[in-house]
Design an enzyme around this catalytic site. Structure first.
Site, PDB file in Angstrom:
ATOM      1  N   ARG A  86      -2.935  -8.061  13.420  1.00 21.49           N
ATOM      2  CA  ARG A  86      -1.995  -7.231  14.174  1.00 21.49           C
ATOM      3  C   ARG A  86      -1.162  -8.120  15.095  1.00 21.49           C
ATOM      4  NH1 ARG A  86      -2.888  -4.515  10.672  1.00 21.49           N
ATOM      5  NH2 ARG A  86      -3.455  -2.324  10.561  1.00 21.49           N
ATOM      6  N   ASP A 107      -5.549  -7.180  -5.997  1.00 21.30           N
ATOM      7  CA  ASP A 107      -6.769  -6.921  -5.215  1.00 21.30           C
ATOM      8  C   ASP A 107      -7.523  -5.738  -5.814  1.00 21.30           C
ATOM      9  OD1 ASP A 107      -8.674  -6.966  -3.220  1.00 21.30           O
ATOM     10  OD2 ASP A 107      -7.409  -5.943  -1.747  1.00 21.30           O
ATOM     11  N   LEU A 108      -8.228  -5.990  -6.921  1.00 13.74           N
ATOM     12  CA  LEU A 108      -8.979  -4.918  -7.584  1.00 13.74           C
ATOM     13  C   LEU A 108     -10.488  -5.079  -7.386  1.00 13.74           C
ATOM     14  CD1 LEU A 108      -6.845  -4.522 -10.854  1.00 13.74           C
ATOM     15  CD2 LEU A 108      -6.673  -3.253  -8.706  1.00 13.74           C
ATOM     16  N   LYS A 109     -10.905  -6.142  -6.728  1.00 14.87           N
ATOM     17  CA  LYS A 109     -12.318  -6.359  -6.348  1.00 14.87           C
ATOM     18  C   LYS A 109     -13.270  -6.091  -7.511  1.00 14.87           C
ATOM     19  CE  LYS A 109     -11.663  -5.448  -1.388  1.00 14.87           C
ATOM     20  NZ  LYS A 109     -10.274  -4.928  -1.369  1.00 14.87           N
ATOM     21  N   PHE A 110     -13.166  -6.913  -8.549  1.00 18.53           N
ATOM     22  CA  PHE A 110     -14.017  -6.737  -9.730  1.00 18.53           C
ATOM     23  C   PHE A 110     -15.492  -6.963  -9.382  1.00 18.53           C
ATOM     24  CE2 PHE A 110     -10.161  -8.551 -12.136  1.00 18.53           C
ATOM     25  CZ  PHE A 110      -9.624  -7.295 -12.355  1.00 18.53           C
ATOM     26  N   HIS A 111     -16.352  -6.107  -9.938  1.00 20.97           N
ATOM     27  CA  HIS A 111     -17.808  -6.220  -9.737  1.00 20.97           C
ATOM     28  C   HIS A 111     -18.465  -5.571 -10.951  1.00 20.97           C
ATOM     29  CE1 HIS A 111     -21.467  -5.472  -6.825  1.00 20.97           C
ATOM     30  NE2 HIS A 111     -21.807  -6.097  -7.936  1.00 20.97           N
ATOM     31  N   ASP A 112     -18.958  -6.396 -11.879  1.00 23.81           N
ATOM     32  CA  ASP A 112     -19.528  -5.852 -13.109  1.00 23.81           C
ATOM     33  C   ASP A 112     -20.352  -6.970 -13.751  1.00 23.81           C
ATOM     34  OD1 ASP A 112     -19.880  -4.280 -15.530  1.00 23.81           O
ATOM     35  OD2 ASP A 112     -18.054  -3.199 -14.976  1.00 23.81           O
ATOM     36  N   ILE A 113     -20.820  -6.758 -14.975  1.00 23.98           N
ATOM     37  CA  ILE A 113     -21.555  -7.837 -15.634  1.00 23.98           C
ATOM     38  C   ILE A 113     -20.581  -8.998 -15.908  1.00 23.98           C
ATOM     39  CG2 ILE A 113     -23.313  -6.317 -16.628  1.00 23.98           C
ATOM     40  CD1 ILE A 113     -21.792  -6.491 -19.309  1.00 23.98           C
ATOM     41  N   GLY A 146      -0.376  -5.247   6.237  1.00 27.41           N
ATOM     42  CA  GLY A 146       0.127  -4.019   5.622  1.00 27.41           C
ATOM     43  C   GLY A 146       1.019  -3.253   6.569  1.00 27.41           C
ATOM     44  N   ARG A 147       0.408  -2.278   7.279  1.00 26.61           N
ATOM     45  CA  ARG A 147       1.198  -1.355   8.094  1.00 26.61           C
ATOM     46  C   ARG A 147       2.119  -1.999   9.104  1.00 26.61           C
ATOM     47  NH1 ARG A 147      -4.145   2.125   8.739  1.00 26.61           N
ATOM     48  NH2 ARG A 147      -4.875  -0.001   8.363  1.00 26.61           N
ATOM     49  N   THR A 159     -15.783  -4.695   5.315  1.00 31.11           N
ATOM     50  CA  THR A 159     -15.771  -4.518   6.776  1.00 31.11           C
ATOM     51  C   THR A 159     -16.060  -3.074   7.180  1.00 31.11           C
ATOM     52  OG1 THR A 159     -13.381  -4.368   6.638  1.00 31.11           O
ATOM     53  CG2 THR A 159     -14.293  -6.462   7.363  1.00 31.11           C
ATOM     54  N   THR A 165     -17.822  -8.709 -18.636  1.00 28.25           N
ATOM     55  CA  THR A 165     -16.759  -7.735 -18.352  1.00 28.25           C
ATOM     56  C   THR A 165     -15.800  -8.273 -17.297  1.00 28.25           C
ATOM     57  OG1 THR A 165     -18.198  -5.931 -18.981  1.00 28.25           O
ATOM     58  CG2 THR A 165     -16.375  -5.363 -17.526  1.00 28.25           C
ATOM     59  N   LYS A 219       0.491  -8.142  -2.121  1.00 26.82           N
ATOM     60  CA  LYS A 219      -0.828  -7.692  -2.589  1.00 26.82           C
ATOM     61  C   LYS A 219      -0.699  -6.317  -3.230  1.00 26.82           C
ATOM     62  CE  LYS A 219      -4.348  -6.230   0.183  1.00 26.82           C
ATOM     63  NZ  LYS A 219      -5.117  -5.095  -0.378  1.00 26.82           N
ATOM     64  N   ASP A 247       0.850  -1.201   0.000  1.00 30.03           N
ATOM     65  CA  ASP A 247       0.000   0.000   0.000  1.00 30.03           C
ATOM     66  C   ASP A 247       0.880   1.244   0.000  1.00 30.03           C
ATOM     67  OD1 ASP A 247      -2.298  -1.570  -0.026  1.00 30.03           O
ATOM     68  OD2 ASP A 247      -2.506  -1.550   2.154  1.00 30.03           O
TER      69      ASP A 247
HETATM   70  O1  C5P Z   1      -2.228  -1.969   7.051  1.00 30.41           O
HETATM   71  P1  C5P Z   1      -3.163  -3.114   7.239  1.00 30.41           P
HETATM   72  O2  C5P Z   1      -2.511  -4.372   7.792  1.00 30.41           O
HETATM   73  O3  C5P Z   1      -4.407  -2.717   7.999  1.00 30.41           O
HETATM   74  O4  C5P Z   1      -3.586  -3.467   5.746  1.00 30.41           O
HETATM   75  C1  C5P Z   1      -4.602  -4.368   5.467  1.00 30.41           C
HETATM   76  C2  C5P Z   1      -4.773  -4.504   3.978  1.00 30.41           C
HETATM   77  O5  C5P Z   1      -5.908  -5.318   3.755  1.00 30.41           O
HETATM   78  C3  C5P Z   1      -5.039  -3.197   3.237  1.00 30.41           C
HETATM   79  O6  C5P Z   1      -4.503  -3.354   1.913  1.00 30.41           O
HETATM   80  C4  C5P Z   1      -6.537  -3.100   3.217  1.00 30.41           C
HETATM   81  O7  C5P Z   1      -7.013  -2.397   2.103  1.00 30.41           O
HETATM   82  C5  C5P Z   1      -6.918  -4.580   3.093  1.00 30.41           C
HETATM   83  N1  C5P Z   1      -8.244  -4.896   3.608  1.00 30.41           N
HETATM   84  C6  C5P Z   1      -8.641  -4.630   4.912  1.00 30.41           C
HETATM   85  N2  C5P Z   1      -9.877  -4.953   5.335  1.00 30.41           N
HETATM   86  C7  C5P Z   1     -10.717  -5.533   4.502  1.00 30.41           C
HETATM   87  C8  C5P Z   1     -10.343  -5.831   3.202  1.00 30.41           C
HETATM   88  C9  C5P Z   1      -9.081  -5.480   2.773  1.00 30.41           C
HETATM   89  O8  C5P Z   1      -7.856  -4.107   5.697  1.00 30.41           O
HETATM   90  N3  C5P Z   1     -11.882  -5.872   4.957  1.00 30.41           N
END
Ligand code: C5P
Length: 234
Positions: free
Chosen positions: A184, A59-65, A214-215, A123, A68, A32, A10
């Protein structure tokens, strides 16, 4: 055991993504690439990360017909990604079209088919948000409804919150791969904007197949050491 850690790249530009990937690659299982990096850096960043030998979750979360989405999945397979996401709320025909495109395009390209992962309820949405768009009954019931629909449509994986894993494991085939963000580390893990988190070890014990982190890794003073420390807890 495979290394279940997927690091979310990210970051806003390809230079930062490549530097982060090079630094942490030995300690993680995949990377990712989400909307920010893909929209700013384009498909070339997928090719460049793949060229390092790392697995990529697009992770582009496609949602279309269905037509497509099938074409977008085919294009993703041509980038040789190992996982990608679609919204299960796109319905059965859309999910079937995505899975079929993944299988057929991979066969034509001579790769293994990527895992097409279904996203259920974001979420960021609560029961009131769902009610406002006409979905009564609450978040848990909608997650379970969409997860069961995804399994019936032939998807082999889902993205879910760590707190949904146990309920989903009870209703899904054991082969379903569950990929969970909201992870975490126990020691010094800041929640950031995640409200419902779980430690990496607890999420795996609950039945997660892959952990999206991520973080806690990319924002650490030493991302490689942070990834190794997480791996050591598993
Ligand atoms: O930094 P962190 O560990 O919170 O990153 C979580 C990753 O997962 C991010 O890329 C975030 O967009 C993704 N994500 C999320 N919660 C979701 C779906 C995806 O945190 N419900």
């Amino acid at each position: 055991m495979h290394n279940p850690i997927i690091v979310a790249l990210d970051v806003p530009n390809p230079e930062q993504a490549l530097a982060l990937a090079a630094q942490v690659a030995p300690a993680v299982g995949a990377f990712k690439i989400g909307k920010e990096l893909f929209v700013s850096a384009g498909p070339d960043i997928v090719r460049r990360i793949r060229a390092t030998g790392a697995a990529v979750f697009l992770d582009l979360k496609f949602h279309d017909i269905p037509n497509t989405v099938a074409k977008a999945v085919t294009a993703a397979v041509q980038l040789d990604v190992q996982m990608l996401t679609i919204h299960t709320s796109g319905g059965t025909a859309m999910m079937q079209a995505a899975e079929q495109a993944a299988q057929e395009a991979a066969h034509a390209a001579g790769h293994p088919a990527p895992l097409v992962l279904g996203v259920t309820v974001l979420t960021s949405l609560d029961a009131a948000d769902l009610a406002a768009v006409g979905i009564a009954g609450g978040v848990g019931a909608q997650v379970e409804r969409l997860a069961a629909l995804a399994a019936t449509a032939g998807l082999r994986g889902l993205v879910c919150s760590p707190l949904e894993i146990i309920a989903l494991r009870k209703l899904l085939p054991a082969t379903m791969q569950l990929v969970t963000p909201g992870i975490r580390p126990a020691e010094g893990g800041k929640p950031d904007d995640q409200k419902r988190t779980m430690t990496p070890r607890d999420a795996l014990a609950a039945g997660a197949s892959w952990l999206v982190i991520g973080r806690p890794i990319y924002a650490a003073a030493n991302p490689r050491a942070a990834a190794e420390a997480i791996l050591a807890t598993l």
